[in-house]
Design a protein around this motif. Sequence first.
Motif, PDB file in Angstrom:
ATOM      1  N   LYS A  14       0.813  -1.216   0.000  1.00 25.10           N
ATOM      2  CA  LYS A  14       0.000   0.000   0.000  1.00 25.10           C
ATOM      3  C   LYS A  14       0.846   1.264   0.000  1.00 25.10           C
ATOM      4  O   LYS A  14       0.392   2.318  -0.446  1.00 25.10           O
ATOM      5  CB  LYS A  14      -0.919   0.005   1.235  1.00 25.10           C
ATOM      6  N   GLY A  15       2.096   1.165   0.488  1.00 25.71           N
ATOM      7  CA  GLY A  15       2.921   2.363   0.595  1.00 25.71           C
ATOM      8  C   GLY A  15       2.436   3.237   1.737  1.00 25.71           C
ATOM      9  O   GLY A  15       1.805   2.781   2.670  1.00 25.71           O
ATOM     10  N   ASN A  16       2.735   4.532   1.682  1.00 26.44           N
ATOM     11  CA  ASN A  16       2.222   5.444   2.705  1.00 26.44           C
ATOM     12  C   ASN A  16       1.730   6.717   2.024  1.00 26.44           C
ATOM     13  O   ASN A  16       2.055   6.989   0.865  1.00 26.44           O
ATOM     14  CB  ASN A  16       3.283   5.747   3.773  1.00 26.44           C
ATOM     15  N   LYS A  17       0.970   7.472   2.749  1.00 21.40           N
ATOM     16  CA  LYS A  17       0.271   8.627   2.165  1.00 21.40           C
ATOM     17  C   LYS A  17       1.246   9.639   1.567  1.00 21.40           C
ATOM     18  O   LYS A  17       1.043  10.125   0.455  1.00 21.40           O
ATOM     19  CB  LYS A  17      -0.607   9.296   3.225  1.00 21.40           C
ATOM     20  N   ARG A  18       2.317   9.961   2.299  1.00 22.56           N
ATOM     21  CA  ARG A  18       3.270  10.952   1.786  1.00 22.56           C
ATOM     22  C   ARG A  18       3.876  10.484   0.465  1.00 22.56           C
ATOM     23  O   ARG A  18       4.024  11.259  -0.476  1.00 22.56           O
ATOM     24  CB  ARG A  18       4.382  11.196   2.815  1.00 22.56           C
ATOM     25  N   TRP A  19       4.253   9.223   0.414  1.00 27.40           N
ATOM     26  CA  TRP A  19       4.869   8.685  -0.804  1.00 27.40           C
ATOM     27  C   TRP A  19       3.866   8.653  -1.952  1.00 27.40           C
ATOM     28  O   TRP A  19       4.183   9.010  -3.088  1.00 27.40           O
ATOM     29  CB  TRP A  19       5.420   7.285  -0.539  1.00 27.40           C
ATOM     30  N   ASN A  20       2.667   8.225  -1.666  1.00 23.01           N
ATOM     31  CA  ASN A  20       1.656   8.100  -2.720  1.00 23.01           C
ATOM     32  C   ASN A  20       1.308   9.454  -3.333  1.00 23.01           C
ATOM     33  O   ASN A  20       0.955   9.531  -4.515  1.00 23.01           O
ATOM     34  CB  ASN A  20       0.393   7.434  -2.167  1.00 23.01           C
ATOM     35  N   LEU A  21       1.392  10.520  -2.543  1.00 20.43           N
ATOM     36  CA  LEU A  21       1.045  11.858  -3.040  1.00 20.43           C
ATOM     37  C   LEU A  21       2.234  12.575  -3.685  1.00 20.43           C
ATOM     38  O   LEU A  21       2.073  13.640  -4.276  1.00 20.43           O
ATOM     39  CB  LEU A  21       0.499  12.718  -1.890  1.00 20.43           C
ATOM     40  N   LEU A  22       3.420  11.994  -3.575  1.00 21.82           N
ATOM     41  CA  LEU A  22       4.624  12.636  -4.107  1.00 21.82           C
ATOM     42  C   LEU A  22       4.595  12.638  -5.634  1.00 21.82           C
ATOM     43  O   LEU A  22       4.391  11.607  -6.271  1.00 21.82           O
ATOM     44  CB  LEU A  22       5.867  11.888  -3.619  1.00 21.82           C
ATOM     45  N   GLU A  23       4.798  13.810  -6.238  1.00 17.51           N
ATOM     46  CA  GLU A  23       4.803  13.927  -7.695  1.00 17.51           C
ATOM     47  C   GLU A  23       6.217  13.720  -8.228  1.00 17.51           C
ATOM     48  O   GLU A  23       7.199  14.067  -7.583  1.00 17.51           O
ATOM     49  CB  GLU A  23       4.282  15.300  -8.123  1.00 17.51           C
ATOM     50  N   ALA A  24       6.312  13.161  -9.450  1.00 17.14           N
ATOM     51  CA  ALA A  24       7.612  12.919 -10.078  1.00 17.14           C
ATOM     52  C   ALA A  24       7.456  12.968 -11.588  1.00 17.14           C
ATOM     53  O   ALA A  24       6.394  12.636 -12.123  1.00 17.14           O
ATOM     54  CB  ALA A  24       8.155  11.562  -9.645  1.00 17.14           C
ATOM     55  N   PRO A  25       8.502  13.388 -12.341  1.00 15.07           N
ATOM     56  CA  PRO A  25       8.431  13.436 -13.810  1.00 15.07           C
ATOM     57  C   PRO A  25       8.341  12.029 -14.404  1.00 15.07           C
ATOM     58  O   PRO A  25       8.634  11.036 -13.729  1.00 15.07           O
ATOM     59  CB  PRO A  25       9.735  14.124 -14.214  1.00 15.07           C
ATOM     60  N   GLU A  26       7.953  11.962 -15.677  1.00 10.87           N
ATOM     61  CA  GLU A  26       7.820  10.670 -16.354  1.00 10.87           C
ATOM     62  C   GLU A  26       8.549  10.647 -17.694  1.00 10.87           C
ATOM     63  O   GLU A  26       8.335   9.758 -18.511  1.00 10.87           O
ATOM     64  CB  GLU A  26       6.343  10.334 -16.558  1.00 10.87           C
ATOM     65  N   SER A  27       9.441  11.592 -17.929  1.00  7.95           N
ATOM     66  CA  SER A  27      10.160  11.670 -19.207  1.00  7.95           C
ATOM     67  C   SER A  27      11.204  10.571 -19.317  1.00  7.95           C
ATOM     68  O   SER A  27      11.708  10.074 -18.310  1.00  7.95           O
ATOM     69  CB  SER A  27      10.846  13.036 -19.328  1.00  7.95           C
ATOM     70  N   THR A  28      11.547  10.185 -20.564  1.00 10.94           N
ATOM     71  CA  THR A  28      12.545   9.143 -20.808  1.00 10.94           C
ATOM     72  C   THR A  28      13.893   9.524 -20.221  1.00 10.94           C
ATOM     73  O   THR A  28      14.585   8.694 -19.610  1.00 10.94           O
ATOM     74  CB  THR A  28      12.694   8.878 -22.316  1.00 10.94           C
ATOM     75  N   LEU A  29      14.301  10.778 -20.419  1.00 13.44           N
ATOM     76  CA  LEU A  29      15.535  11.289 -19.840  1.00 13.44           C
ATOM     77  C   LEU A  29      15.212  12.128 -18.615  1.00 13.44           C
ATOM     78  O   LEU A  29      14.219  12.873 -18.607  1.00 13.44           O
ATOM     79  CB  LEU A  29      16.300  12.132 -20.861  1.00 13.44           C
ATOM     80  N   PHE A  30      16.037  12.029 -17.597  1.00 10.26           N
ATOM     81  CA  PHE A  30      15.754  12.785 -16.388  1.00 10.26           C
ATOM     82  C   PHE A  30      16.025  14.269 -16.619  1.00 10.26           C
ATOM     83  O   PHE A  30      17.076  14.642 -17.160  1.00 10.26           O
ATOM     84  CB  PHE A  30      16.625  12.294 -15.234  1.00 10.26           C
ATOM     85  N   PRO A  31      15.102  15.140 -16.217  1.00  7.96           N
ATOM     86  CA  PRO A  31      15.300  16.588 -16.386  1.00  7.96           C
ATOM     87  C   PRO A  31      16.214  17.148 -15.289  1.00  7.96           C
ATOM     88  O   PRO A  31      15.741  17.593 -14.251  1.00  7.96           O
ATOM     89  CB  PRO A  31      13.873  17.152 -16.268  1.00  7.96           C
ATOM     90  N   TRP A  32      17.513  17.106 -15.523  1.00  5.51           N
ATOM     91  CA  TRP A  32      18.476  17.556 -14.519  1.00  5.51           C
ATOM     92  C   TRP A  32      18.260  19.025 -14.163  1.00  5.51           C
ATOM     93  O   TRP A  32      18.069  19.865 -15.035  1.00  5.51           O
ATOM     94  CB  TRP A  32      19.904  17.385 -15.035  1.00  5.51           C
ATOM     95  N   ASP A  33      18.288  19.299 -12.881  1.00  7.28           N
ATOM     96  CA  ASP A  33      18.192  20.669 -12.390  1.00  7.28           C
ATOM     97  C   ASP A  33      19.595  21.143 -12.043  1.00  7.28           C
ATOM     98  O   ASP A  33      20.220  20.634 -11.101  1.00  7.28           O
ATOM     99  CB  ASP A  33      17.285  20.719 -11.160  1.00  7.28           C
ATOM    100  N   LEU A  34      20.123  22.097 -12.797  1.00  6.64           N
ATOM    101  CA  LEU A  34      21.497  22.547 -12.606  1.00  6.64           C
ATOM    102  C   LEU A  34      21.716  23.188 -11.238  1.00  6.64           C
ATOM    103  O   LEU A  34      22.853  23.305 -10.776  1.00  6.64           O
ATOM    104  CB  LEU A  34      21.889  23.527 -13.719  1.00  6.64           C
ATOM    105  N   LYS A  35      20.634  23.613 -10.588  1.00  5.23           N
ATOM    106  CA  LYS A  35      20.756  24.229  -9.268  1.00  5.23           C
ATOM    107  C   LYS A  35      20.677  23.198  -8.142  1.00  5.23           C
ATOM    108  O   LYS A  35      20.875  23.533  -6.981  1.00  5.23           O
ATOM    109  CB  LYS A  35      19.652  25.271  -9.081  1.00  5.23           C
TER     110      LYS A  35
END
Length: 966
Positions: free
Chosen positions: A696-717
């Motif tokens: 089932k996971g947990n509520k915080r994890w289930n609500l966490l948003e994440a990208p779905e692109s083939t390549l990871f969108p690196w954040d230079l900062k």
Amino acid sequence: LCLFRPAGSPYQPAIDALESHPEKKFYNVSKLGGAKYDTLPYSIRVLFESSVRNCDGFLVKETDAMNILDWKTKQSHVEVPFCPARVVLQDFTGIPAMVDFAAMREAVRNAGGDPVKVNPACPTDLTVDHSLQIDFSKCAIQNAPNPGGGEQKPLARLSPLKPPLRKPPPCRGHSGCRGSCGVGEAGRSPGPFSAQIENTPILCPFHLQPVPEPETVLKNQEMEFGRNRERLQFFKWSSKVFENISLIPPETGMAHQVNLEYLSRVVFDVKDFLHPDSVVGTDSHTTMVNGLGILGWGVGGIETEAVMLGMPLTLTLPEVVGCELTGTVSPFATSIDIVLSITKHLRQADVAGKFVEFFGSGVSQLSVADRTTIANMCPEYGAILSFFPVDNVTLKHLKHAGFDKAKLEVTEAYLKAVKLFRNDESSSREPEYSQVVQVSLSSIIPYVSGPKRSQDRVAVNNMKSDFQACLNEKSGVKGFQIAAEKQNDIVPVQYEGNEYKLSHGCVVIAAVISCTNNCNPSVMLAAGLLAKKAVEAGLVVKPYIRTSLSPGSGMVTHYLSSSGVLPYLSKLGFEVVGYGCSTCVGNTAPLPESIRNAIKQGDIIACGVLSGTKNFEGRLCDCVRANYLASPPLVVAYAIAGTVQIDFDTEPLGTGFNGKSIYLRDIWPTRQELHTVEEERVISSMFKELKEKMEKGNKRWNLLEAPESTLFPWDLKSTYIRCPSFFDKLAKEAAPPQAVENAHVLLFLGDSVTTDHISPAGSIARSSAAAKYLTSKGLTPREFNSYGARRGNDAVMTRGTFANIKLLNKFIGKPAPKTIHFPSGQTLDVFEAAELYQKEGIPVIILAGKKYGLGSSRDWAAKGPFLLGVKAVLAESYEKVHRSQLIGIGIAPLQFRPGENPSTLGLTGREQFSILFPPDLSPRMTLDIKTSTGKVFSVIALFENNMEITLYKNGGSLNFVARRFL
């Protein structure tokens, strides 16, 4: 590659059907191997089955399978490939692995390949379990006011047979509780010390009624998700984008324990084709699964990534040491006592680089929990793994763990068909072993281990005299060299309005940890029952001692709670702080400032006592120099005593009610008590509940948003996730190995340099190079987090390499993360010196003594030196896993010839060194090194096989694998 693939194998005729379940197919290696197979150790039989099943004539050849079958004559002489069935990652080492995968996708795309093809080729489980830090500890019940008024009385005895109270009314606030407990009526409450504690999971200290989670856990969880949000999002992206990745979210449990309780298959069933479960992981404690009859061990992140991409591990066919267990375990000896005793025997037997396999009448007396505890410690005595074949005890455990009847039947039938099932009642002879070590369980007595190394055992009844000897001994692996006139020094200290006295041996950290060694329910229940008896007797723990309880999974909390001992542990300060690695990896909260100051000003040898597996000096806290590994009940006992300078036989732990002296023997639980509680409380429903929680996971994890692109969108900062530079020079063809010319020595090290000395771990010191980097990015010290959490950022990790305060560089002459930059003569941080060398275009090497790279497998112990510009390490000897990691990243491991070292060769380390690698480099080739003083000496290129040479010529395994996609 290296996946299940019966088609095309030359051994297809060996495919058979299971007699009791004809729809199930398997390679009948028992028939294929004949009489030779019957003499093989069980662990070698697993290697043989893997080679037969994965034989493709390219990565795995028929000759490889035959070499394994001829193990008796080929052991230690030939290399064989092994394709594990699955991989286990934990987040400290999992994040750099997944960052490398993301970077590899980017590099493959840039070089003209298809990034979508970059995926794990075998099942990979990633457990997020190392991000927990103890920001909050101690339960409110310990220091709670007495809102009920009246005289405080001793805590009442448990009523373990009473059911928990249900559906308590919501709390409307009252003094002390601040509305956080979630239960009870407003106003006066009966007071925590004047009412009977019910058998409830978690109790409000004011109402003694159940609450969903202790406030400590919730606060630590909130902090964990807050500080690690960025890396958790990266993990979630990885689980969405990469095939064959499954992720166990935070607050579920520790990787090694989750592997045991949830991930282990014992027998794989892939589309009705059966084969043994086997695993490698990025954690040295992966070896725990050998207690379930699953072949597995820890490897570096570099090798793991290669396995994830379909390459077999290559290992020298190992010797197998048979460990015969006889006799009966003493009622006062716990699992950790058995572990430390066997560790001593096997260290003396020299099992380094070998398999260990257990047999004998004593094996059937050990539960699966006992076996996994023993198997866990094999990295500490140098073995690759310690294997317990599946038997009736294992099957009984699997039944309790939730295996259904049909699966158990297939498992048993298959293992018996391929002769991987050990039956004590069988008249068949034992396998033939390289050597046999006998251990009598009857001779084992309680031990602790320390004060600096896990292999240094101390009998509990000798603890006081041994610690005194450590004070006298010269500073080294055990000694502290305290002058005789200062050994009885006492430093008074004010804490929370009271005066306490600190002296040598005082306990300031006491951590009950239920992972690895102490996942055995009996030792955790022993701690709980001891705490119960201690509280009932009126004993307390001094409030300045940093106590904590870190369960390996929710199941541990479940059985501690259902058995009714959790409130008593909390009363002594052992409050549940969360689920994840904490104290063991240096993530404990700082000691109170007044205590720290008193320890430093008085030069006190303060002690930490923990039920973990690592106690290297300075690991828990920089001011805690003596650290002892002990069983959970002994951790509680030493916390109550407040010192390790105590003889439990003749000295009381403390004074209880009515001024009575209470001795350890008065509160130590009997084996019968433990057995009764374990049988009644630790039942299959706990495993079922844990599995439901994982799924089932947990509520915080289930609500966490994440990208779905083939390549990871690196954040230079970003200061957490950064695209590493390992693939910057990726080309379709590898360049020949370059000579190392006029290299300076970056570090001149001695013996037993551990991966803790090399690899960044624990908190980030404010004066470190990593701290300066993070500060330049606008972060405050509160936001630094730990090195483990920032393993996805190579800029942080490179700066943290060799930043351990206990690093002893012979150039400096005292412990400090410093070195000399010889062109300028400056004494600098190791990173700053390396950075200068790289700007000047000067290569660097490392000189070291014996056993370089001891300790846990850490990929950054190789990646970090590589990014510092280290081209080669020249040592007297290496820890096996670390040596392979150096090769896997592209650093040459060189070894002095027998009898030679820097001293015998007259090397000062201030010379410059030149090394030529010939095009026809071969395993263990002798190379000549020339120095700037004109000296020439020979060393051994410590490559064990042709695959390692291929990896080195390709610049390491990452670039070798990436080239397959071009």
